[in-house]
Design a protein around this motif. Structure first.
Motif, PDB file in Angstrom:
ATOM      1  N   MET A 271       0.847  -1.180   0.000  1.00 59.24           N
ATOM      2  CA  MET A 271       0.000   0.000   0.000  1.00 59.24           C
ATOM      3  C   MET A 271       0.885   1.233   0.000  1.00 59.24           C
ATOM      4  O   MET A 271       2.112   1.134   0.110  1.00 59.24           O
ATOM      5  N   THR A 272       0.283   2.388  -0.112  1.00 59.34           N
ATOM      6  CA  THR A 272       1.031   3.643  -0.091  1.00 59.34           C
ATOM      7  C   THR A 272       0.743   4.373   1.203  1.00 59.34           C
ATOM      8  O   THR A 272      -0.401   4.445   1.639  1.00 59.34           O
ATOM      9  N   GLY A 273       1.795   4.895   1.800  1.00 59.59           N
ATOM     10  CA  GLY A 273       1.641   5.677   3.017  1.00 59.59           C
ATOM     11  C   GLY A 273       2.016   7.133   2.777  1.00 59.59           C
ATOM     12  O   GLY A 273       2.969   7.438   2.047  1.00 59.59           O
TER      13      GLY A 273
ATOM     14  N   ILE B  80      -0.786  10.167   9.461  1.00 61.96           N
ATOM     15  CA  ILE B  80      -0.420   9.186   8.442  1.00 61.96           C
ATOM     16  C   ILE B  80      -1.690   8.727   7.738  1.00 61.96           C
ATOM     17  O   ILE B  80      -2.694   8.423   8.387  1.00 61.96           O
ATOM     18  N   LEU B  81      -1.633   8.705   6.423  1.00 60.90           N
ATOM     19  CA  LEU B  81      -2.705   8.130   5.619  1.00 60.90           C
ATOM     20  C   LEU B  81      -2.187   6.845   4.986  1.00 60.90           C
ATOM     21  O   LEU B  81      -1.107   6.846   4.375  1.00 60.90           O
ATOM     22  N   LEU B  82      -2.917   5.756   5.158  1.00 57.44           N
ATOM     23  CA  LEU B  82      -2.605   4.509   4.469  1.00 57.44           C
ATOM     24  C   LEU B  82      -3.608   4.340   3.343  1.00 57.44           C
ATOM     25  O   LEU B  82      -4.815   4.235   3.587  1.00 57.44           O
ATOM     26  N   LEU B  83      -3.118   4.338   2.117  1.00 52.16           N
ATOM     27  CA  LEU B  83      -3.977   4.252   0.940  1.00 52.16           C
ATOM     28  C   LEU B  83      -3.842   2.871   0.308  1.00 52.16           C
ATOM     29  O   LEU B  83      -2.722   2.390   0.092  1.00 52.16           O
ATOM     30  N   ASP B  84      -4.953   2.268  -0.003  1.00 49.82           N
ATOM     31  CA  ASP B  84      -4.958   0.921  -0.561  1.00 49.82           C
ATOM     32  C   ASP B  84      -4.719   0.970  -2.067  1.00 49.82           C
ATOM     33  O   ASP B  84      -5.567   0.598  -2.872  1.00 49.82           O
ATOM     34  N   THR B  85      -3.542   1.467  -2.440  1.00 53.68           N
ATOM     35  CA  THR B  85      -3.172   1.556  -3.849  1.00 53.68           C
ATOM     36  C   THR B  85      -1.662   1.667  -3.979  1.00 53.68           C
ATOM     37  O   THR B  85      -0.990   2.185  -3.085  1.00 53.68           O
ATOM     38  N   GLU B  86      -1.143   1.158  -5.088  1.00 56.57           N
ATOM     39  CA  GLU B  86       0.265   1.340  -5.434  1.00 56.57           C
ATOM     40  C   GLU B  86       0.421   2.312  -6.602  1.00 56.57           C
ATOM     41  O   GLU B  86       1.542   2.647  -6.981  1.00 56.57           O
ATOM     42  N   ASP B  87      -0.677   2.744  -7.146  1.00 58.17           N
ATOM     43  CA  ASP B  87      -0.681   3.573  -8.353  1.00 58.17           C
ATOM     44  C   ASP B  87      -0.274   5.006  -8.012  1.00 58.17           C
ATOM     45  O   ASP B  87      -0.978   5.704  -7.271  1.00 58.17           O
ATOM     46  N   ASP B  88       0.841   5.461  -8.562  1.00 56.93           N
ATOM     47  CA  ASP B  88       1.333   6.816  -8.286  1.00 56.93           C
ATOM     48  C   ASP B  88       0.357   7.881  -8.782  1.00 56.93           C
ATOM     49  O   ASP B  88       0.245   8.957  -8.174  1.00 56.93           O
ATOM     50  N   VAL B  89      -0.343   7.605  -9.867  1.00 60.31           N
ATOM     51  CA  VAL B  89      -1.301   8.574 -10.401  1.00 60.31           C
ATOM     52  C   VAL B  89      -2.438   8.781  -9.403  1.00 60.31           C
ATOM     53  O   VAL B  89      -2.871   9.917  -9.149  1.00 60.31           O
ATOM     54  N   VAL B  90      -2.914   7.693  -8.816  1.00 64.41           N
ATOM     55  CA  VAL B  90      -3.981   7.777  -7.820  1.00 64.41           C
ATOM     56  C   VAL B  90      -3.495   8.518  -6.588  1.00 64.41           C
ATOM     57  O   VAL B  90      -4.198   9.374  -6.027  1.00 64.41           O
ATOM     58  N   VAL B  91      -2.280   8.218  -6.164  1.00 66.14           N
ATOM     59  CA  VAL B  91      -1.717   8.883  -4.988  1.00 66.14           C
ATOM     60  C   VAL B  91      -1.562  10.376  -5.237  1.00 66.14           C
ATOM     61  O   VAL B  91      -1.878  11.203  -4.371  1.00 66.14           O
ATOM     62  N   ASP B  92      -1.084  10.728  -6.436  1.00 66.09           N
ATOM     63  CA  ASP B  92      -0.967  12.153  -6.791  1.00 66.09           C
ATOM     64  C   ASP B  92      -2.319  12.855  -6.710  1.00 66.09           C
ATOM     65  O   ASP B  92      -2.409  13.999  -6.252  1.00 66.09           O
ATOM     66  N   TYR B  93      -3.368  12.163  -7.151  1.00 60.38           N
ATOM     67  CA  TYR B  93      -4.714  12.744  -7.099  1.00 60.38           C
ATOM     68  C   TYR B  93      -5.111  13.045  -5.662  1.00 60.38           C
ATOM     69  O   TYR B  93      -5.647  14.125  -5.371  1.00 60.38           O
ATOM     70  N   TYR B  94      -4.841  12.111  -4.748  1.00 60.03           N
ATOM     71  CA  TYR B  94      -5.232  12.323  -3.356  1.00 60.03           C
ATOM     72  C   TYR B  94      -4.403  13.420  -2.690  1.00 60.03           C
ATOM     73  O   TYR B  94      -4.920  14.179  -1.869  1.00 60.03           O
TER      74      TYR B  94
ATOM     75  N   GLN C   9       5.927   3.666  -0.442  1.00 57.06           N
ATOM     76  CA  GLN C   9       5.167   2.424  -0.493  1.00 57.06           C
ATOM     77  C   GLN C   9       5.518   1.547   0.697  1.00 57.06           C
ATOM     78  O   GLN C   9       6.676   1.470   1.123  1.00 57.06           O
ATOM     79  N   LEU C  10       4.493   0.905   1.219  1.00 53.63           N
ATOM     80  CA  LEU C  10       4.660   0.037   2.377  1.00 53.63           C
ATOM     81  C   LEU C  10       4.469  -1.407   1.938  1.00 53.63           C
ATOM     82  O   LEU C  10       3.370  -1.828   1.594  1.00 53.63           O
TER      83      LEU C  10
END
Length: 383
Positions: free
Chosen positions: A250-252, A302-316, A345-346
């Motif tokens: 996941m992404t942190g 800390i936010l733990l996001l259930d995604t590895e997609d950098d594009v999605v993370v950039d959006y958030y 990434q975690l």
């Protein structure tokens, strides 16, 4: 008073007392005004009133006089509407608690159903289709009873679908024992539906509400008392469980409020606490059902996001900054909120939690240095 009516009074008095005890034991929640608490207390009020009105309705049934007829008619109308509203309140609470809410389309569909249901209760007074009160003041069910049963069960089942969808999406990151609400209410509703003339829905609802509050009390060990977000205990405990899952990445994001010390120094710690609460509410809304928001320490989140997609993370990340800008534009607060963000990434199969925290903390600190350099504040004490 006949035996059946005595049983109805005993069962509903028990339910009313149970709700009163739960309310008295949870008055500390009142100062923390958020949607979850508002829905819970609305459920308490509705459940308490149901336990009072239900026996009055049964007492008035079959008795003459204007007051008895009015009590029978209005009381039954209230019970139909209240049971529907309690289903909605439960849906709002659960979806907010486990996944940050649902989509606007989902909410609008639910709002339309509730509006139609409310209009139906009003229309029933002129054209009975849910229930009627005959000339002897005796209550009779009509086909509309089953429509409202379907609405109540449908909304409740909708909440179950959202719950398990969220569990599947977020794994063990979020948990709430949904059965503590469902089983007592479902059993009470089923019993009153199958055995005409008994009163178990209101008392079943009272037990369900008490179960929800008990579960929330047990959950407090994982909650930050100021902001209501998850805390470090939650992070350590649940990521230890999460690490045993295969292929879990996941992404942190680590976030730190900019100039938080200055907010405390200029306006006092109570204002600083409110800034943390506002920040927490914004993060909770942004993260939605893609992950969880955690208050890590002080003004660090800390936010733990259930995604590895950098594009999605950039959006958030962009959404966080936009939400803060919107808050600053609309709020009357004497401070402006901004944050520095580190990301990483975690992968708990290949890295431990300390390495992950150190990595995103370092990235966040580099981002913070850039922020202060751009604003001519090189002294970290401004932090």
């Amino acid at each position: 008073m006949d035996t059946s009516l005595t049983c109805i009074y005993v069962v509903n008095i028990f339910g009313a007392v149970l709700i009163a005890v739960v309310l008295a034991g949870n008055l500390w929640r009142l100062p923390r005004r958020n949607l979850e608490n508002a829905t819970l207390f609305a459920m308490l009020i509705c459940g308490f009133l149901n336990c009072i009105i239900d026996p009055l309705v049964f007492t008035s049934d079959g008795h003459g006089g204007t007051l008895a007829k009015l009590t029978n008619f209005l009381g039954n109308g209230w019970l139909y509407a209240s049971n529907m509203y309690c289903s909605v309140l439960w849906f709002i609470f659960l979806t907010r608690h486990v996944c940050g809410g649902v989509s606007k389309i989902h909410s609008r569909i639910l709002s339309v159903i509730i509006a139609i249901g409310t209009i139906g209760v009003i229309v029933n007074g002129f054209c009975p289709f849910i229930f009627s009160i005959d000339e002897n003041n005796v209550y009779h069910r009509h086909w509309g009873y089953w429509v409202y049963t379907v609405i109540d069960y449908g909304i409740t089942m909708d909440s179950v679908v959202v719950y398990f969808w969220s569990r599947m999406r977020n794994g063990v990151l979020r948990y709430f024992p949904i059965w503590v609400y469902l089983f007592p209410l479902m059993l009470g509703t089923l019993a009153q539906t199958l055995f005409y003339g008994i009163s178990t829905i209101s008392s079943g609802l009272a037990i369900s509400i008490a179960g929800v509050f008990t579960s929330l009390q047990n959950e407090l060990i994982f909650r930050d008392r100021l902001t209501g977000l998850y805390n470090r205990v939650y992070l350590d405990h649940h990521l230890a469980i999460f690490s045993r899952k295969r292929n879990t990445v996941m992404t942190g994001l680590m976030l730190d409020l900019n100039s938080f010390k200055k907010i405390n120094d200029d306006f006092g710690h109570s204002v600083g606490d409110q800034a943390l609460i506002n920040m927490a509410d914004i993060l909770q809304r942004v993260v939605g059902n893609i992950g969880v928001a955690i208050r890590y320490a002080g003004d660090e989140f800390i936010l733990l996001l259930d995604t590895e997609d950098d594009v999605v993370v950039d959006y958030y990340i962009k959404d966080i900054h936009k939400s803060l800008a919107d808050f600053n534009e609309k709020s009357q607060a004497p401070y402006k909120l901004s944050t520095s963000i580190g990301r990483g990434q975690l992968d708990l199969k290949n890295h431990n939690l300390d390495d992950f925290i150190n990595s995103i903390d370092h990235d966040m600190y580099e981002n913070k240095k850039s922020y202060y350099a751009a604003n001519g504040m090189n002294d970290r004490r401004h932090r």
